[in-house]
Design a protein around this motif. Structure first.
Motif, PDB file in Angstrom:
ATOM      1  N   ALA A 176      -5.767   7.007   4.996  1.00 19.20           N
ATOM      2  CA  ALA A 176      -6.682   6.088   4.656  1.00 19.20           C
ATOM      3  C   ALA A 176      -6.926   5.931   3.409  1.00 19.20           C
ATOM      4  N   MET A 177      -7.507   7.237   3.402  1.00 16.45           N
ATOM      5  CA  MET A 177      -7.553   7.653   1.899  1.00 16.45           C
ATOM      6  C   MET A 177      -6.451   7.189   0.717  1.00 16.45           C
ATOM      7  N   VAL A 178      -5.513   8.008   1.081  1.00 14.72           N
ATOM      8  CA  VAL A 178      -4.354   7.746   0.660  1.00 14.72           C
ATOM      9  C   VAL A 178      -4.046   5.666  -0.207  1.00 14.72           C
ATOM     10  N   HIS A 179      -4.338   5.708   0.383  1.00 14.70           N
ATOM     11  CA  HIS A 179      -4.377   4.042   0.534  1.00 14.70           C
ATOM     12  C   HIS A 179      -5.113   3.123  -0.586  1.00 14.70           C
ATOM     13  N   ARG A 180      -5.868   3.687  -0.092  1.00 17.29           N
ATOM     14  CA  ARG A 180      -7.307   3.789  -1.237  1.00 17.29           C
ATOM     15  C   ARG A 180      -7.261   4.092  -2.429  1.00 17.29           C
ATOM     16  N   ILE A 181      -6.937   5.190  -2.691  1.00 15.31           N
ATOM     17  CA  ILE A 181      -7.162   5.839  -3.666  1.00 15.31           C
ATOM     18  C   ILE A 181      -6.001   4.717  -4.318  1.00 15.31           C
ATOM     19  N   ARG A 182      -4.800   4.731  -4.201  1.00 11.98           N
ATOM     20  CA  ARG A 182      -3.865   4.081  -5.153  1.00 11.98           C
ATOM     21  C   ARG A 182      -3.751   2.624  -5.070  1.00 11.98           C
ATOM     22  N   ASP A 183      -5.043   1.982  -4.238  1.00 12.12           N
ATOM     23  CA  ASP A 183      -5.385   1.014  -4.630  1.00 12.12           C
ATOM     24  C   ASP A 183      -6.289   0.831  -5.993  1.00 12.12           C
ATOM     25  N   ALA A 184      -7.051   1.716  -5.662  1.00 13.88           N
ATOM     26  CA  ALA A 184      -8.217   2.923  -6.717  1.00 13.88           C
ATOM     27  C   ALA A 184      -7.647   2.550  -8.124  1.00 13.88           C
ATOM     28  N   LEU A 185      -6.491   2.584  -7.708  1.00 15.18           N
ATOM     29  CA  LEU A 185      -5.971   3.291  -9.060  1.00 15.18           C
ATOM     30  C   LEU A 185      -5.582   1.705  -9.864  1.00 15.18           C
ATOM     31  N   GLN A 186      -5.025   1.040  -9.449  1.00 17.19           N
ATOM     32  CA  GLN A 186      -4.509  -0.167  -9.912  1.00 17.19           C
ATOM     33  C   GLN A 186      -5.821  -1.029  -9.809  1.00 17.19           C
ATOM     34  N   MET A 187      -6.848  -1.372  -8.989  1.00 16.63           N
ATOM     35  CA  MET A 187      -8.364  -2.132  -9.293  1.00 16.63           C
ATOM     36  C   MET A 187      -8.621  -1.514 -10.391  1.00 16.63           C
ATOM     37  N   HIS A 188      -9.177  -0.573 -11.028  1.00 19.29           N
ATOM     38  CA  HIS A 188      -9.488   0.207 -12.647  1.00 19.29           C
ATOM     39  C   HIS A 188     -10.632   0.665 -11.380  1.00 19.29           C
ATOM     40  N   GLU A 189     -11.412   1.163 -10.763  1.00 20.06           N
ATOM     41  CA  GLU A 189     -12.388   1.642  -9.943  1.00 20.06           C
ATOM     42  C   GLU A 189     -12.851   3.334 -10.402  1.00 20.06           C
ATOM     43  N   PHE A 190     -12.092   3.703 -11.322  1.00 23.09           N
ATOM     44  CA  PHE A 190     -11.963   5.193 -11.409  1.00 23.09           C
ATOM     45  C   PHE A 190     -13.223   4.866 -13.064  1.00 23.09           C
TER      46      PHE A 190
END
Ligand code: C2E
Ligand code: CA
Ligand code: CA
Length: 570
Positions: A299-313
């Protein structure tokens, strides 16, 4: 004569697709005694319905160019057996305008035989003769098919040879293959109760056992553990040597913990690696807790992938203080993740997951670009342009063949001098693949970037290894500050490690300085740089810039009042 010499059966048909004449081959193909039995009959009598429809269609499209038409059809023989035929009709027009067809029938049964052999090759492992991965997943499909389940339980195991790497290195790949073959044969002989034993890949085998009614998967796993040890107890003889071999296995109960073949393979793999790291030489059975952990990770892997696209970092900058002047001269660029719902996820949670799922490259690129963008922006500022920025790199990132090019190109695009950049790489990362990492670090050094060994002293690496790292700096991990400055043993340990680093010609940064007492003690050692909450927490960019400027402007007396040890010691 020529008509009969042909290996193909040949039929001549009138325009209504009724048989006019045949060659001998046709009689034997269709198993009829005399040509008379066929003459006058429609082709529909020889072909099944679907084939007849196809045949009619073929004839209507037939031309005088035989190579352009033809199709695979099924003929029904007199005795009811089926015959696979390649059928090729050619149309002719007689002088009186009548059309007729000459049809060539080619027996395809030998091709079917060939196909069966081909299928055999596809489903069998060439080295061991055991079923291969393909067959294994078909067998799992069956075991897990809703219809065949009906209360049946299975244990699916991944089994690996423990000494494979050593055998390949010592004796060569060929002998290694021989060992795989011999182990496969032993497994086959001893694991007789299993439904299938297959060669998975490399040194790995897979086995599927039905769990007998009334028994638990744990008991079966224990029995298999004993059998496996027994199977491999006798050393293996090859190339004039005798080698002892053991196997480690990881298993999952299906359908209890894995309800699809994909999950069964994935979870058995997880159990195998768990076994490899903690229970080498034994059979380990996956627990519900393991499954929960794996699911959380994915689940975390999916969230990281989304976060990279959503500019959450975003990056933060933690000041590094020159312990001689008390001024901020550098910073460590650290990544932060705030989700769109405002949740803060610490790097200690997502960095290890990103590393295991090959997402660290994306994260690494992001933080490096942010660092270069900041350095570019600071170039025109008299204070900020003096700062050095450190970025953490993970081994997976640095091992990529294009990493050096990426660094070189990015520095050039942002027009940032390499000397303003430092890469921090942990001692553990270096030890994970010293050869490749040393090579990459040398290339980075050649670019002008400096290297710092992070978490020095925690990786249990040999000094022999660390001495050869092309680093100019090392950071003492904060575990070495435990007990400092009140516990004499802790103080001595810290002093020794700092002296060791200095003897290795490394500049020393002490990180994790949280209190004034620790800061004062550290500044009595021969350290260059300090980092920690006592000086400043990691700050967002604008706050860091303000901090660095204030630090630069501060008078020595102000620094001394904030940080008396500096004034008293130096
Ligand atoms: P690290 O490289 O050893 O980073 C230092 C960590 O210590 C940071 O935690 C920092 O916030 C924390 N720290 C600094 N001063 C103090 C202090 O006085 N007391 C305490 N208790 N902690 C202090 P952070 O940012 O949570 O990072 C944890 C680890 O995650 C880092 O350890 C690093 O290994 C990794 N990491 C962080 N950012 C990145 C990144 O951009 N790329 C990669 N590859 N790894 C990163
Ligand atoms: Ca670091
Ligand atoms: Ca560190």
């Amino acid at each position: 004569m020529a008509f009969n010499a042909n290996h193909d059966a040949i039929l001549t048909l009138d325009s209504d697709l009724r048989i006019v004449c045949t060659n001998k081959q046709a009689l034997s193909f269709l198993q009829v005694d005399a040509e008379a039995d066929l003459i006058g009959h429609s082709m529909g009598k020889l072909l099944d319905l679907a084939s007849m429809n196809k045949f009619t269609d073929l004839c209507s499209r037939a031309t005088e160019q035989p190579e352009k038409s033809g199709s695979l059809l099924t003929a029904i023989r007199r005795n009811g057996t089926e015959l696979a035929l390649h059928v090729r009709p050619i149309v002719y027009e007689a002088q009186d305008g009548h059309r007729f067809f000459v049809v060539f029938l080619h027996d395809m049964s030998e091709y079917e035989q060939f196909e069966a052999e081909f299928r055999d090759a596809i489903y069998t492992d060439r080295l061991t003769g055991l079923p291969n991965r393909e067959t294994l997943s078909k067998r799992l499909d069956t075991a897990l098919a809703p219809g065949s389940r009906a209360g049946r339980r299975h244990l699916f195991l991944e089994i690996g040879i423990d000494q494979m790497r050593a055998i390949n290195t010592t004796f060569g790949m060929e002998e290694g293959n021989e060992v795989i073959r011999m182990v496969g044969a032993r497994l086959c002989k001893y694991l007789e109760g299993c439904e299938i034993i297959a060669r998975d890949s490399g040194d790995r085998f897979a086995a599927l056992f039905e769990i007998p009614a009334g028994r638990s998967a744990e008991i079966l796993a224990r029995t298999i553990d004993t059998t496996l040890k027994h199977a491999l107890a006798d050393p293996f003889e090859f190339g004039g040597t005798r080698v002892s071999i053991s196997a480690t296995a990881g298993g999952v109960e299906i359908p209890l913990l894995a309800s699809t073949p994909d999950l069964a393979i994935r979870f058995a793999d997880v159990a195998y690696y768990e076994a490899k790291s903690k229970y080498r030489g034994d059979v380990y059975l996956l627990t519900p807790e393991d499954v929960a952990r794996v699911q959380k990770t994915s689940a975390m892997v999916h969230r990281i992938r989304d976060a990279l696209q959503m500019h959450e970092f975003f990056p933060v900058f933690q000041p590094k203080i020159d312990l001689r002047t008390g001024k901020c001269t550098a910073a460590e660029c650290l990544i932060r993740w705030r989700t769109s719902s405002g949740e803060f996820i610490p790097p200690s949670v997502f960095i290890p997951v990103a590393e295991s799922a090959d997402l660290i490259e994306g994260i690494g690129r992001f933080i490096f670009l942010e660092a270069c963008a900041a350095l570019h922006e600071w170039k025109s500022d008299p204070v900020l342009s003096q700062l050095k920025l450190a970025v953490n790199i993970s081994p997976k990132q640095i091992e990529r063949s294009n990493f050096i090019d990426f660094v070189r190109n990015t520095l050039s695009i942002f027009d940032v001098p390499a000397s303003t950049l430092e890469f921090e790489i942990t001692e553990t990362a270096i030890a994970s693949n010293p050869k490749a990492i040393f090579a990459a670090l040398h290339s980075l050094k050649a670019l002008g970037v400096s290297i710092s060994i992070d978490d020095f002293g925690t990786g249990h690496s040999s000094l022999g290894l660390l001495r050869h790292v092309p680093a100019s700096r090392a950071k003492v991990d904060r575990v070495f500050l435990d007990g400092v400055p009140n516990d004499k043993t802790s103080n001595r340990l810290l002093r020794n490690i700092v002296n060791l680093m200095r003897d290795m010609d490394l500049s020393v940064t002490v990180e994790g300085i949280e209190t004034q007492n620790v800061a004062e003690f550290v500044s009595t050692l021969r350290c260059d740089e300090g980092q920690g909450y006592f000086f400043a927490k990691p700050l967002e960019k604008d706050r860091f810039e303000a901090f660095a400027k204030e630090s630069d402007a501060a008078e020595a007396s102000v620094l001394a009042s904030q940080f008396p040890a500096l004034a008293s010691v130096r």
